[in-house]
Scaffold this active site. Sequence first.
Site, PDB file in Angstrom:
ATOM      1  N   LYS A 167     -16.545   7.070   1.987  1.00  0.00           N
ATOM      2  CA  LYS A 167     -15.571   6.035   1.631  1.00  0.00           C
ATOM      3  C   LYS A 167     -16.267   4.711   1.309  1.00  0.00           C
ATOM      4  CE  LYS A 167     -12.265   3.320   1.175  1.00  0.00           C
ATOM      5  NZ  LYS A 167     -11.013   3.269   0.485  1.00  0.00           N
ATOM      6  N   CYS A 225     -11.301  -4.549  -0.237  1.00  0.00           N
ATOM      7  CA  CYS A 225     -12.089  -3.311  -0.216  1.00  0.00           C
ATOM      8  C   CYS A 225     -13.456  -3.521  -0.852  1.00  0.00           C
ATOM      9  CB  CYS A 225     -11.326  -2.226  -0.964  1.00  0.00           C
ATOM     10  SG  CYS A 225      -9.627  -2.114  -0.417  1.00  0.00           S
TER      11      CYS A 225
HETATM   12  N1  SAJ Z   1     -13.100  -5.935 -10.997  1.00  0.00           N
HETATM   13  C1  SAJ Z   1     -13.963  -6.488 -11.925  1.00  0.00           C
HETATM   14  N2  SAJ Z   1     -14.400  -5.702 -12.963  1.00  0.00           N
HETATM   15  C2  SAJ Z   1     -13.986  -4.401 -13.096  1.00  0.00           C
HETATM   16  C3  SAJ Z   1     -13.128  -3.855 -12.144  1.00  0.00           C
HETATM   17  C4  SAJ Z   1     -12.703  -4.650 -11.099  1.00  0.00           C
HETATM   18  O1  SAJ Z   1     -14.349  -7.665 -11.851  1.00  0.00           O
HETATM   19  O2  SAJ Z   1     -14.402  -3.756 -14.076  1.00  0.00           O
HETATM   20  C5  SAJ Z   1     -12.626  -6.755  -9.876  1.00  0.00           C
HETATM   21  C6  SAJ Z   1     -11.099  -6.855  -9.801  1.00  0.00           C
HETATM   22  O3  SAJ Z   1     -10.612  -7.841 -10.657  1.00  0.00           O
HETATM   23  C7  SAJ Z   1     -10.872  -7.153  -8.329  1.00  0.00           C
HETATM   24  C8  SAJ Z   1     -12.009  -6.390  -7.645  1.00  0.00           C
HETATM   25  O4  SAJ Z   1     -12.959  -6.108  -8.651  1.00  0.00           O
HETATM   26  O5  SAJ Z   1     -11.033  -8.541  -8.056  1.00  0.00           O
HETATM   27  C9  SAJ Z   1     -11.576  -5.087  -6.979  1.00  0.00           C
HETATM   28  O6  SAJ Z   1     -10.592  -4.443  -7.757  1.00  0.00           O
HETATM   29  P1  SAJ Z   1     -10.613  -2.882  -8.098  1.00  0.00           P
HETATM   30  O7  SAJ Z   1      -9.470  -2.613  -8.993  1.00  0.00           O
HETATM   31  O8  SAJ Z   1     -11.950  -2.485  -8.585  1.00  0.00           O
HETATM   32  O9  SAJ Z   1     -10.490  -2.172  -6.678  1.00  0.00           O
HETATM   33  P2  SAJ Z   1      -9.492  -2.320  -5.428  1.00  0.00           P
HETATM   34  O10 SAJ Z   1     -10.178  -3.183  -4.420  1.00  0.00           O
HETATM   35  O11 SAJ Z   1      -8.121  -2.705  -5.829  1.00  0.00           O
HETATM   36  O12 SAJ Z   1      -9.448  -0.794  -4.907  1.00  0.00           O
HETATM   37  C10 SAJ Z   1     -10.662  -0.147  -4.547  1.00  0.00           C
HETATM   38  C11 SAJ Z   1     -10.698   1.266  -5.176  1.00  0.00           C
HETATM   39  N3  SAJ Z   1     -12.028   1.849  -5.012  1.00  0.00           N
HETATM   40  C12 SAJ Z   1     -12.692   2.454  -6.035  1.00  0.00           C
HETATM   41  O13 SAJ Z   1     -12.229   2.522  -7.148  1.00  0.00           O
HETATM   42  C13 SAJ Z   1     -14.003   3.055  -5.701  1.00  0.00           C
HETATM   43  C14 SAJ Z   1      -9.638   2.168  -4.527  1.00  0.00           C
HETATM   44  O14 SAJ Z   1      -9.751   3.490  -5.020  1.00  0.00           O
HETATM   45  C15 SAJ Z   1      -9.804   2.170  -2.996  1.00  0.00           C
HETATM   46  O15 SAJ Z   1      -8.809   2.964  -2.374  1.00  0.00           O
HETATM   47  C16 SAJ Z   1      -9.638   0.732  -2.532  1.00  0.00           C
HETATM   48  O16 SAJ Z   1     -10.698  -0.049  -3.121  1.00  0.00           O
HETATM   49  C17 SAJ Z   1      -9.731   0.703  -1.001  1.00  0.00           C
HETATM   50  O17 SAJ Z   1      -8.672   0.577  -0.364  1.00  0.00           O
HETATM   51  O18 SAJ Z   1     -10.816   0.881  -0.453  1.00  0.00           O
END
Ligand code: SAJ
Length: 406
Positions: free
Chosen positions: A201, A255
């Site tokens: 995880k 996360c």
């Molecule tokens: N972000 C970027 N660039 C990207 C993608 C995201 O800057 O290309 C930023 C987003 O804007 C945000 C942050 O990253 O601020 C996190 O957003 P996210 O959409 O990447 O992820 P979370 O935190 O909403 O959800 C993640 C997910 N993990 C993965 O994809 C490996 C989700 O599947 C998990 O269940 C969740 O964390 C968790 O609860 O751990």
Amino acid sequence: MVNVIGLGYIGLPTALMLASHGVEVIGTDYNEKLVETLKAGRTTFKEEGLEELFKSAVDAGIQFTTKYQETDTYIVSVPTPYDKFSKKVDACYVVSAVQDVLKVAPRGAVIIIESTVSPGTLDKFIRPAIEETGRRIGTDVSLVHAPERIIPGNMVYELLHNNRTIGADDRAIGEKVKTLYASFCQGEIVVTDIRTAEMTKVVENTYRAVNIAFANELAKICRHDNMDVYEIIRICNMHPRVNILQPGPGVGGHCISVDPWFLVGDYPSLAKVIDESMKTNDGMPDFVLNRIYEIMKEEGLTDITRVGLYGLTYKEDVDDMRESPTLQLLESQERHLASGLKVYDPLITENAVPNQFHSLEEFLNAVDMVVVMVGHEEIKNNMEKLKGKVVLDTRHICGFDKVYKI
Ligand code: SAJ
């Protein structure tokens, strides 16, 4: 019957999903106000498909309470904060939830921890908490770790379709828990040991954090020599074995911006790439603030109070502000003694920060420069309203010609 402990972003959808697939569920949360809201028939946060799921679970008889129930299966889904200085997980909520479960759990009960924890947490904190009560793990109670993987914004779909991991001491218990999740989960469910489940995880979220940090670093390199990072990433990603994520104003949420620190905290001399990546991501709000100053100079703008940040949430179309890049930028602005930035987010109705607006029109009237911090649907559907403003688009969503990028 399953007693889901903790009815937040993960616990609530999980409880609703189980209930609407024929499992008898009681949801427990110590927060009385939250339980009252659910009992009154209202959901507690916005998420695609959650309302419908809530209705179907209520029709199926789900109950909500502040009390722990005597039942054979518990799913613990409570927050796991981390200590910002030591970078280590703070397992206090999980430990206290398990202690409360043990006060009512009958012999043979299965306790499933869904909360994300750093690898080794169940051994270090949860097992001793159980053993202290005189109960033997494996005979009196069984311990399982089934970390959630759903992404805010697409939770309901992902609950149904994602593959899952179940870590158990005992294969038979693992298989039993697999059957419970298979009541709704159409993905593959892997049964492994607890330590592996904990680690996978955290590694999944770390992988994403490092990939985003790489994109952010590329953005800085490209800015330095005036190259278009988005076009470069787009073309690189046409290679069959390259998949770079998008740069942005920082990484928020509870996360991706938190879990990788668990590895840095536990393995400081080993987790070098991870440490640097997290620092790169954490440095992005400051980078954006510097871009704001640069652009103001270029455009002859002198009044920081006429600059507005669009978006307060940690990403698009969710109403969650935890660790959001905008909040980080506002903190950084305070440190630079340059407060006064205006702020607006259509999904944040309460007054969360100073100089916050609650109408897009009023916000736009109050500023000459807009910094798009979050790519909500609202702004994507109202792009023409940004015309005439100086725009810094940190999310690469504005299609028009004259727009500044990070
Ligand atoms: N972000 C970027 N660039 C990207 C993608 C995201 O800057 O290309 C930023 C987003 O804007 C945000 C942050 O990253 O601020 C996190 O957003 P996210 O959409 O990447 O992820 P979370 O935190 O909403 O959800 C993640 C997910 N993990 C993965 O994809 C490996 C989700 O599947 C998990 O269940 C969740 O964390 C968790 O609860 O751990």
